[in-house]
Every structure is written in structure tokens, then in C-alpha cells.
Scaffold this active site. Sequence first.
Site, PDB file in Angstrom:
ATOM      1  N   ASP A 203       0.828  -1.207   0.000  1.00 31.81           N
ATOM      2  CA  ASP A 203       0.000   0.000   0.000  1.00 31.81           C
ATOM      3  C   ASP A 203       0.866   1.261   0.000  1.00 31.81           C
ATOM      4  OD1 ASP A 203      -1.923   2.009   0.483  1.00 31.81           O
ATOM      5  OD2 ASP A 203      -3.096   0.693   1.759  1.00 31.81           O
ATOM      6  N   HIS A 231      -3.223  -0.437  -2.256  1.00 32.66           N
ATOM      7  CA  HIS A 231      -4.347   0.129  -1.528  1.00 32.66           C
ATOM      8  C   HIS A 231      -5.695  -0.332  -2.065  1.00 32.66           C
ATOM      9  CE1 HIS A 231      -5.970   2.962   1.351  1.00 32.66           C
ATOM     10  NE2 HIS A 231      -6.709   3.546   0.418  1.00 32.66           N
TER      11      HIS A 231
END
Length: 253
Positions: A203, A231
Site C-alpha cells: 500500500d 491500496h
Amino acid sequence: MKLDQIMFGTNTTAKPTIIFVTGAWHKPQLYAPLLDGLKKTRFPVVAPALPSVGGTCENFNEDVNVIRKAIADEVSQGNEVVVLMHSYGGVVGSAAAQGYSKQELRSGGGVIRMIYLTAFALDVGLSLMDGLNNNPLPWWRSPNDKQWQAVNTSQVFYNDVDPEIADPLEAQLDLQAKGVFESKQTYAAWKYIDSTYIVCEQDNAIPKQAQVHMANQPGGKFTIEYLDAGHSPFLSIPMQTVDTIRKAIWEPV
């Protein structure tokens, strides 16, 4: 207040209803691979649009009220609920669950699990901006006094997503109300309701170490799962994400 709501499936089985809380800048339709995947495994899914996405809310109350109503509607029908949250949605979902845990209600319905999908699990009294030391992130732009715009999203949100999918998505993101990022958390649901934190290891929006820190906060009722994803695992590895969510709800995959 306008409430756009996407319904996936019907509650004709004993499975809990999944109430999905979007992240900032994202409307529910951007999560279609995830929501459709849950639908195919016969989970009823409710995914309300948050007023702060495209709006100018002064605080997160409107967002919380929308999710709280969705929870209340399911609980009033005696349904069990899982609150699944992405990113900023963790702040909203946590606050909305207050008073609705099945343990508190002692009835057939109620919230049985919180699932934080690379989401903010904040303690009471903290805001998202507090977590950032009140410094806007480099990929936020301010087109006006009330809203943030996300830029460079192909690297921040979609770094592991096929460019043919990721590149057009920035144009589909809406502006995000600034005020909600200043709102102080009012209820840390993860302290009182069994919770799962799904850490996304690649992420670029919420670094892995920050996710792991939130999942290991004192008093938390977390189990932790890991995805080798950025993400937006709902776009890069949607079926693996669905399977991880099913595992979190204790359904064999």
C-alpha cells in the site's frame, strides 16, 4: 440529503449482511469487482454512497448517519451485520457501529464483526489529520476551501493494478470534503466488537507499518490477515480479497 445506495443480493439466507463503507474520493461503483464477488458468494451487501464524496460536509456526521441508518435497517429485521470498511471508511464505520453490536443488543440481529480493509482504526478523540500530524499528504490538491482532490492516484491507490484499469480511474474519483478528515473519532468499535484487520503490504496510501500499528493497538479485538497488494486489492486481486473477507467471517473458502 440524497442517499445513493447500491444493493447486491437479497437477504434470503442465514448469512450476515455486509455493510460496505467506501474510502474517500471513491463512490460505491468503483468497488464493483469486490461487491459483485461477495454477491456471487450469496452475501447480502449494502453499499451506501457517502455524502462527503463529492460534498462539502463540515464534519463526518453525515457520513456516519448514512451508515448508521443502514446498520439500523438491517438490525431492525433481525439480521446479523458485518461492517466492511476501506481506508477513510474505517473512521465512519467505527463510529456508526456504536450501540449496535449483537452482544449489546442481545437479540437476533446486530453487528458481529468489523473488517478494516487497509482502513483507519482510530482511537476515540483522534482524527485522520491527527494521524498525519495535521500535514496534508503530497498527493492532495486543494481546488477550493472545502474539498481535497486526489492526484497521482495510479501510484498511490492503484500501484499494483493493471494500467489499462488504473489509468482511467483518476477521472472517476470525486472531490472529498475536507471537514471529515478533521473529525474526532467518537467510538473505537475495534475495542468492543470482534474485528479483522486486512493489511495490504504494498500500500502506497497507508504504509504497511501504519496498518500493522493500528491492528496492534492496546485493547483491540483484532485478528490480522495479509494481502500482497496495494491500496486497492478489490481491483488488483478481487477474488483473493473476497476469499480473505469470507475467511474473516469464518466461512470456509
